[in-house]
Design a protein around this motif. Structure first.
Motif, PDB file in Angstrom:
ATOM      1  N   THR A  24       0.827  -1.205   0.000  1.00 16.26           N
ATOM      2  CA  THR A  24       0.000   0.000   0.000  1.00 16.26           C
ATOM      3  C   THR A  24       0.862   1.255   0.000  1.00 16.26           C
ATOM      4  O   THR A  24       2.062   1.202   0.280  1.00 16.26           O
ATOM      5  N   GLY A  25       0.234   2.394  -0.315  1.00 17.41           N
ATOM      6  CA  GLY A  25       0.885   3.687  -0.168  1.00 17.41           C
ATOM      7  C   GLY A  25       2.213   3.819  -0.880  1.00 17.41           C
ATOM      8  O   GLY A  25       2.360   3.452  -2.057  1.00 17.41           O
ATOM      9  N   LYS A 209      -0.228  11.568   1.397  1.00 16.22           N
ATOM     10  CA  LYS A 209      -1.557  11.092   1.777  1.00 16.22           C
ATOM     11  C   LYS A 209      -1.603   9.581   1.625  1.00 16.22           C
ATOM     12  O   LYS A 209      -1.905   9.051   0.557  1.00 16.22           O
ATOM     13  N   THR A 210      -1.264   8.867   2.719  1.00 19.13           N
ATOM     14  CA  THR A 210      -1.243   7.411   2.699  1.00 19.13           C
ATOM     15  C   THR A 210      -1.952   6.864   3.926  1.00 19.13           C
ATOM     16  O   THR A 210      -2.389   7.604   4.812  1.00 19.13           O
ATOM     17  N   GLU A 211      -2.003   5.542   4.020  1.00 21.42           N
ATOM     18  CA  GLU A 211      -2.688   4.885   5.124  1.00 21.42           C
ATOM     19  C   GLU A 211      -1.904   4.925   6.422  1.00 21.42           C
ATOM     20  O   GLU A 211      -2.421   4.524   7.472  1.00 21.42           O
ATOM     21  N   PRO A 233       0.814   9.542  -3.055  1.00 20.25           N
ATOM     22  CA  PRO A 233       1.723   8.426  -2.800  1.00 20.25           C
ATOM     23  C   PRO A 233       2.754   8.263  -3.913  1.00 20.25           C
ATOM     24  O   PRO A 233       3.908   7.921  -3.651  1.00 20.25           O
TER      25      PRO A 233
END
Length: 303
Positions: A24-25, A209-211, A233
């Motif tokens: 992710t991200g 802007k990521t998790e 990201p």
């Protein structure tokens, strides 16, 4: 050194890169761009389903991409050792990108200390130490560690790594990112002293802007409102991609976004390193403590 853009990422065919937190991200974008340039990418993460989903997303964009899921929990030393054993079956290893991390969770523990320093620093310290010989044997690879502008103003409290004297999750996050830079610069000094062909570099994504901010309650409200100010990201991954692939990059370099006080930007270049991160005495103390806590000694001379 000129500013680095996506078009500057050269052909990575024949190289093998291990990326932690690759599902992710930032990690996903780092792995994606390396795969698109021809690298074999070991997508290291805890959750197999999420890792395989990330691989499927990249393969849908580039059928035939050379990707491999690698189970890795940086809070678990047995998992780290098992991942290293699996990497031993690879034909080569050219780059290790220490990207995974925690940001401001509730108090928890890893490797006998608070989990942010445990995962963000100690897990990667152990993984790096166990893979250094492999990186060196394949002609001299790179270790790239993801730090943060949050290291600025941070202080490393080696007497309270277990949070028994108090826990402020923001302060602990900042010190974990300071530890990432202290480790990178100390690793660089020691690799040079040993005459190793391996280079240690660091990077930061700006404010992406990521998790990773999922544990920060206010972020769920604020991020949608100010998202336009933040790095995507993809752009946040660029400094790591520069550290991993730029032929002009050298051990000890630190890269970040060029634009708006290093908070965001569509190109990358040298970033600001605080005085605390340059403190070689503290870095040596952190190194010694890290060996004690992980049981992993890279056996490198003091630089």
């Amino acid at each position: 050194m000129t500013r680095f853009r996506f078009a500057d990422i050269g052909n990575q065919s024949g190289k093998t890169v291990l990326v932690t937190g690759a599902n992710t991200g930032l990690g996903f974008e780092i792995g994606r761009h390396l795969a698109l340039r021809g690298a074999r990418v070991l997508m290291a993460c805890r959750n197999r389903a999420k890792g395989e989903d990330a691989i499927a997303r990249i393969e849908s964009e580039m059928p035939g991409a050379d990707l491999q899921f690698l189970a890795l929990d940086l809070a678990d030393m047995e998992s780290i050792r098992a991942a290293v054993d699996r990497v031993a079956n690879e034909a080569r290893l050219d780059v290790l990108i220490n990207n995974a991390g925690l940001m401001m969770p509730a108090l928890g523990y890893a490797h006998g200390v608070e989990q942010q320093i445990g995962v963000n620093h100690l897990g990667h310290f152990a993984l790096t130490g166990l893979l250094l010989d492999r990186l060196a044997s394949d002609g001299g690879g790179r270790v790239v560690t993801q730090a943060s502008i949050a290291h600025r103003g941070a202080r490393l409290d080696l007497d309270n790594l277990d949070a028994r004297k108090g826990y402020d999750r923001n302060a602990f996050y900042k010190q974990s990112k300071l530890a990432n830079l202290l480790f990178t610069l100390e690793l660089d000094r020691r690799l040079r002293a040993a005459g190793s062909p391996v280079a240690a570099l660091a990077c930061h994504p700006g404010v992406a802007k990521t998790e990773i901010a999922r544990h920060v309650g206010p972020a769920k409200v604020v991020l949608p409102l100010i998202g336009w100010l933040l790095n995507s990201p993809q752009c946040g991954a660029l400094p790591a991609l520069q550290a991993a692939t730029d032929p002009q990059a050298h051990g000890g370099d630190y890269f970040g976004p060029y634009g708006l006080a290093e908070l965001r930007g569509s190109c990358s270049g040298p970033a600001y390193i605080s005085g605390n991160a340059r403190d070689a005495s503290v870095a040596r103390q952190l190194w010694t403590r890290s060996v004690e806590l992980t049981g992993i000694d890279p056996a490198l001379p003091v630089g």
